[in-house]
Motif scaffolding. Structure first.
Motif, PDB file in Angstrom:
ATOM      1  N   ALA A 185      47.291  42.208  91.159  1.00 19.41           N
ATOM      2  CA  ALA A 185      48.350  41.478  90.586  1.00 19.41           C
ATOM      3  C   ALA A 185      47.754  40.289  89.978  1.00 19.41           C
ATOM      4  N   TYR A 237      51.617  44.221  87.909  1.00 18.40           N
ATOM      5  CA  TYR A 237      52.941  44.387  88.490  1.00 18.40           C
ATOM      6  C   TYR A 237      53.966  43.678  87.585  1.00 18.40           C
ATOM      7  N   PHE A 269      58.718  43.158  91.256  1.00 16.35           N
ATOM      8  CA  PHE A 269      57.760  43.701  92.357  1.00 16.35           C
ATOM      9  C   PHE A 269      56.839  42.764  93.116  1.00 16.35           C
TER      10      PHE A 269
END
Length: 564
Positions: A289, A294, A298
């Motif tokens: 992340a 992402y 999400f």
């Protein structure tokens, strides 16, 4: 010094054993080193189950650690830090020596079988139990025992996360709740010793590997301000949901406690089947992340999923910490926020990862209300100094937002729900349960605010307390005039003929108010830090003087029972 080093060495070795147990059990239950980053693949031990093995892993793990905790150390259940805080505040640092072994096994089984919790709570409890056990063996005083418990917590954090400074500040800010030269020196010795041992085993590298981030535009500071406020609210929300789900689990479960983790493991398995990224601690997902791997939607799903999975793990009786989940939640929030702002303001927002890193520290600060620890630990976990200014800004704002929204932190709320106030006296204590109004003395004659400096100095000199209350013309309390304030004012007037004379009202100092209806245990914290030898006691409206509280009047109740 010798005891602090010994505790640090024990915590360092304990952290090595604990991390080895986690890796071993994770391989055993999932067939991977860290299943959170495996993308929902099958367990090579039972390939015919495919990804559905996650339905069974928490159940089997619960069947192993549930009876262990219930039989040998019930305090090993949950996230651990509140129990250590309670031991230091009200039990003289005494912790069951069995906790270190039971907590290590139970938490490793819980995390290895899919429990979505962290390892900082367990290692704090393990190191603290080692410190307490050593203190009992050598028969140290209660104060030394508390310090050894803090040394164990510092050493555990330092060795587990390769963060020696963070270990020191974590133990002082959260465990001891106070800073002193002696405590700093002892915890540093323990932390350094544990870090040397930890680095020998794990290497000297930052715990999380992230690319370098920089503030590329001054406008980003405004964006970090908003993120800090949001993170503080999310930290409080995480705390509320955690205990709401725990309450729901308490209400729903009617069977034996030893079976509760296995039965609840079915629900946790369903969450892991939908979101395998929730398996265990989840550091690979956090790093992905922070690298911008992402999309925003999400990331928000992962945020909600982590709150649910962690709360469910704790609620069903699992054993593990909430520090790592708060970092995970903060990274998802920060990355989603950064991705959105980058889409809306591509020329200003900067790298998404910077927001993920700041979000990590800010959500932890919002949940724990430990800003110094948050700043230091994020720097040591990531090695990122380049964005220290926005990190500090967001963490302070998150802490202030948390304080506005909630009286308790994620650690103290667990104790308050059990009727325990860390600032209150321990159950059965002879001192502290009284009301201030029942033990206060008569107040000395107050000084009018217009009293000239020379006259006020003579009156303060003749006072038994080294300080006198100051009131205005209507009798309303303004503050306290101390001998030190008078002496400093006289020293700063080299030319008496040309310097306007000071009056008592100009020099009156305010202290945290003590009211007659306040518990003595709360007032004692203010009294210890107050200048002079006492404090004024005010009416509930904090306007008028009613009496005077001294150390002697507080101790007098030990011989003369007070009426409450």
């Amino acid at each position: 010094m010798v005891l602090a080093v010994t505790v640090g060495a024990g915590a360092g070795l304990g952290s090595i054993a604990f991390r080895w147990l986690i890796v071993t059990f994770t391989h055993l239950f999932s067939g991977h080193g860290d299943y959170a980053g495996a993308g929902g693949s099958a367990n090579p031990h039972v390939p015919w189950l495919g990804p559905f093995f996650v339905l069974l892993a928490p159940v089997v793990g619960g069947l192993l650690y549930g009876p262990l905790v219930d039989r040998f150390a019930k305090e090993a259940r949950g996230h651990g830090v509140p129990e250590v805080m309670l031991a230091v505040a009200q039990r003289g640092g005494r912790i069951n020596p069995q906790v270190s072994i039971v907590k290590a096994l139970a938490s490793a089984l819980c995390i290895g079988s899919g429990g979505s919790v962290g390892r900082e709570g367990p290692i704090v409890q393990i190191g603290s139990a080692l410190g307490s056990t050593l203190g009992r063996v050598v028969k140290v005083s209660a104060d030394r025992m508390r310090l050894l418990v803090a040394c164990g917590a510092a050493g555990g954090i330092a060795a587990t996360f390769n963060a020696p400074l963070a270990g020191v500040f974590f133990s002082m800010e959260l465990i001891l709740g106070a800073f002193s030269v002696e405590a700093f020196g002892a915890t540093v010795l323990s932390s350094v010793t544990a870090s040397v041992i930890g680095r020998a085993a794990f290497g000297d590298t930052a715990f999380l590997t992230l690319p370098p981030f920089h503030v590329e535009h001054l406008g980003q500071y405004g964006l970090f301000v908003v993120l800090g406020v949001l993170a503080g609210a999310v930290g409080v929300g995480f705390t509320r949901i955690l205990y709401w789900i725990e309450d729901a689990c308490d209400w729903a479960w009617r069977g034996p406690e030893w079976l509760r983790p296995a039965a609840g493991g079915l629900l946790l398995g369903l969450v892991l089947l939908v979101l395998p990224e929730m398996y265990g601690v989840g550091y690979p997902v956090l790093e992905e992340a922070a690298h911008g791997g992402y999309v925003a939607g999400f990331l928000l799903l992962l945020l909600v999923g982590k709150i649910l999975a962690t709360s469910l793990t704790i609620g069903i009786g699992g054993s593990g910490g909430v520090f790592a989940p708060s970092l995970f939640i903060g990274a998802m929030l920060g990355a989603a926020y950064g991705a959105t702002t980058h889409h809306l303001m591509p020329g200003t927002a900067g790298a998404v990862g910077a927001y993920a890193l700041v979000g990590m520290g800010a959500v932890f600060a919002g949940a724990s209300r430990a800003p110094i620890t948050a700043v230091v630990i994020l720097f040591e976990l990531t090695g990122q100094y380049s964005i220290i200014l926005p990190l500090m800004l967001a963490i302070v704002l998150a802490t202030l937002t948390s304080r506005l929204l909630s009286h308790d932190t994620i650690y103290t709320l667990k104790l308050r729900r059990r009727g325990i106030d860390l600032n209150a006296p321990a159950p059965g204590a002879k001192l502290g349960t009284q009301i201030v109004g029942s033990v206060m003395e008569g107040a000395p004659a107050p000084l009018p605010a217009a009293t000239e400096l020379s006259e006020a100095g003579d009156l303060v000199r003749l006072s038994d307390h080294g300080a006198l209350p100051v009131v205005d013309a209507e009798g309303r309390y303004l503050g306290t005039l101390t001998a030190r304030a008078v002496a400093e004012a006289l020293a700063e007037r080299p030319d008496v003929d040309t310097t306007p004379p000071a009056v008592a009202g100009d020099l009156a100092e305010t202290t945290p108010p003590v009211t007659a209806d306040m518990p003595l245990s709360t007032a004692l914290h203010v009294l210890v830090a107050a200048p002079g030898t006492g404090l004024p006691v005010l009416d509930p409206d904090k306007d008028h003087l009613l009496g005077w509280l001294t150390h002697q009047s507080a101790l007098r109740v030990l011989h003369t029972p007070a009426t409450t």
